[in-house]
Design a protein around this motif. Structure first.
Motif, PDB file in Angstrom:
ATOM      1  N   TYR A 189       0.839  -1.198   0.000  1.00 50.88           N
ATOM      2  CA  TYR A 189       0.000   0.000   0.000  1.00 50.88           C
ATOM      3  C   TYR A 189       0.872   1.245   0.000  1.00 50.88           C
ATOM      4  O   TYR A 189       2.093   1.182   0.234  1.00 50.88           O
ATOM      5  CB  TYR A 189      -0.921   0.012   1.233  1.00 50.88           C
ATOM      6  CG  TYR A 189      -0.176   0.189   2.532  1.00 50.88           C
ATOM      7  CD1 TYR A 189      -0.040   1.446   3.122  1.00 50.88           C
ATOM      8  CD2 TYR A 189       0.414  -0.906   3.161  1.00 50.88           C
ATOM      9  CE1 TYR A 189       0.658   1.608   4.294  1.00 50.88           C
ATOM     10  CE2 TYR A 189       1.109  -0.754   4.333  1.00 50.88           C
ATOM     11  CZ  TYR A 189       1.237   0.500   4.903  1.00 50.88           C
ATOM     12  OH  TYR A 189       1.949   0.663   6.062  1.00 50.88           O
ATOM     13  N   THR A 190       0.243   2.388  -0.250  1.00 48.79           N
ATOM     14  CA  THR A 190       0.927   3.677  -0.134  1.00 48.79           C
ATOM     15  C   THR A 190       0.159   4.554   0.841  1.00 48.79           C
ATOM     16  O   THR A 190      -1.057   4.428   0.998  1.00 48.79           O
ATOM     17  CB  THR A 190       1.029   4.397  -1.490  1.00 48.79           C
ATOM     18  OG1 THR A 190      -0.283   4.588  -2.027  1.00 48.79           O
ATOM     19  CG2 THR A 190       1.881   3.612  -2.463  1.00 48.79           C
ATOM     20  N   ALA A 191       0.887   5.459   1.497  1.00 51.02           N
ATOM     21  CA  ALA A 191       0.304   6.443   2.413  1.00 51.02           C
ATOM     22  C   ALA A 191       0.901   7.801   2.072  1.00 51.02           C
ATOM     23  O   ALA A 191       2.109   8.004   2.217  1.00 51.02           O
ATOM     24  CB  ALA A 191       0.597   6.068   3.858  1.00 51.02           C
ATOM     25  N   GLN A 192       0.048   8.695   1.610  1.00 47.38           N
ATOM     26  CA  GLN A 192       0.510   9.996   1.127  1.00 47.38           C
ATOM     27  C   GLN A 192       0.304  11.082   2.183  1.00 47.38           C
ATOM     28  O   GLN A 192      -0.802  11.358   2.614  1.00 47.38           O
ATOM     29  CB  GLN A 192      -0.227  10.373  -0.162  1.00 47.38           C
ATOM     30  CG  GLN A 192       0.237  11.676  -0.776  1.00 47.38           C
ATOM     31  CD  GLN A 192      -0.505  11.998  -2.069  1.00 47.38           C
ATOM     32  OE1 GLN A 192      -1.267  11.168  -2.579  1.00 47.38           O
ATOM     33  NE2 GLN A 192      -0.299  13.185  -2.591  1.00 47.38           N
ATOM     34  N   ALA A 193       1.394  11.707   2.589  1.00 52.32           N
ATOM     35  CA  ALA A 193       1.376  12.850   3.500  1.00 52.32           C
ATOM     36  C   ALA A 193       1.670  14.111   2.689  1.00 52.32           C
ATOM     37  O   ALA A 193       2.011  14.029   1.506  1.00 52.32           O
ATOM     38  CB  ALA A 193       2.430  12.661   4.596  1.00 52.32           C
ATOM     39  N   PRO A 194       1.548  15.292   3.285  1.00 51.36           N
ATOM     40  CA  PRO A 194       1.797  16.524   2.527  1.00 51.36           C
ATOM     41  C   PRO A 194       3.185  16.618   1.917  1.00 51.36           C
ATOM     42  O   PRO A 194       3.352  17.161   0.819  1.00 51.36           O
ATOM     43  CB  PRO A 194       1.582  17.626   3.579  1.00 51.36           C
ATOM     44  CG  PRO A 194       0.618  17.025   4.548  1.00 51.36           C
ATOM     45  CD  PRO A 194       1.002  15.580   4.634  1.00 51.36           C
ATOM     46  N   ASN A 195       4.201  16.077   2.607  1.00 50.27           N
ATOM     47  CA  ASN A 195       5.566  16.250   2.122  1.00 50.27           C
ATOM     48  C   ASN A 195       6.282  14.959   1.750  1.00 50.27           C
ATOM     49  O   ASN A 195       7.476  14.974   1.444  1.00 50.27           O
ATOM     50  CB  ASN A 195       6.398  17.010   3.168  1.00 50.27           C
ATOM     51  CG  ASN A 195       6.402  16.309   4.513  1.00 50.27           C
ATOM     52  OD1 ASN A 195       5.581  15.434   4.774  1.00 50.27           O
ATOM     53  ND2 ASN A 195       7.335  16.680   5.374  1.00 50.27           N
TER      54      ASN A 195
END
Length: 242
Positions: A189-195
């Protein structure tokens, strides 16, 4: 499927610290110049115990599944002859825990770090999102399939435990493997944060009355370079009777 209850998670702008059972963060705050630090990290055992007790009351002894995380600054340990045997695959070193009944391999050059509440953690000292960790918790279940299908378990873990609610997550794949008569679930899976975006892999299994979790991952920008090594880590994970 209600496997896990949502727990409070610190802001993604903070350095992510692992929480024993209640939550384990998936990233690290962005660092200019890739600074290195050496600090000890303590997990919140009291909060975890309360969370686990609440879950057992609400979902019939199902355990909250904790997962590994990277921590950008932790105390590094020196390698020892006992912990680090001869290489079993080029570019990797093996770890075998005869007391708790599991083994895996990790990339040469990663350092072991101390995180209370985590059984084993190894990480890259330069790239803060590249790590592997193993943890385990008691369970009355005999087989991982008792918790649901691979996709159900993966989606619940990602949404409730693996990523803060502010991150955008995506399950890429979840599957079951039968290895020597033992069922393992693995998922990506992927987890996208602001940076940053973390691309992660997990392997979970039940044996010896314990729920085992192995987690590894890397920054999305380094995924193509790291993915073969990360899949090798996950594929190497085994549990055995003790």
């Amino acid at each position: 499927m209600e496997l896990l209850q949502k727990s409070s998670i610190p802001s993604t702008h903070q350095t992510f610290l692992p929480k024993f059972s209640s939550q384990l963060m998936l990233g690290a705050s962005s660092r200019s110049g890739k600074q290195r630090a050496s600090v000890s990290v303590r997990a919140d055992h009291a909060s975890a115990a309360s969370t686990l007790s609440s879950l057992q009351d609400k979902i019939g002894r199902r355990q909250l599944l904790a997962v590994g995380a990277n921590v950008p600054g932790v105390m590094l340990l020196s390698h020892t002859a006992i912990s680090f045997a001869a290489e079993t695959k080029k570019g990797f070193l093996p770890v075998t825990d005869k007391k708790d009944g599991y083994s895996f391999i990790y990339p040469f050059g990663w350092q072991e770090v101390v995180i209370e509440g985590q059984d084993k953690v190894f990480k890259d000292v330069i790239e803060p999102l590249e790590s592997v960790s193993v943890n385990m918790f008691p369970t009355s279940k005999q087989d991982i399939r008792e918790f649901g299908s691979p996709q159900e378990v993966a989606e619940t873990l990602i949404k409730k435990v693996l990523a803060p609610p502010t991150q955008r997550t995506k399950l890429i794949e979840a599957k079951e493997q039968d290895i020597e008569g033992k069922a393992y679930y693995t998922f990506e899976y992927t987890a996208q944060a602001p940076n940053f975006t973390r691309h992660a892999l997990n392997a979970i299994c039940i044996n010896n009355g314990k729920f085992y979790t192995l987690t590894t991952g890397a920054n999305e920008r380094r995924w193509n370079k790291m993915k073969d090594r990360l899949f090798t880590i996950v594929d190497s994970f085994r549990v055995f009777n003790v």
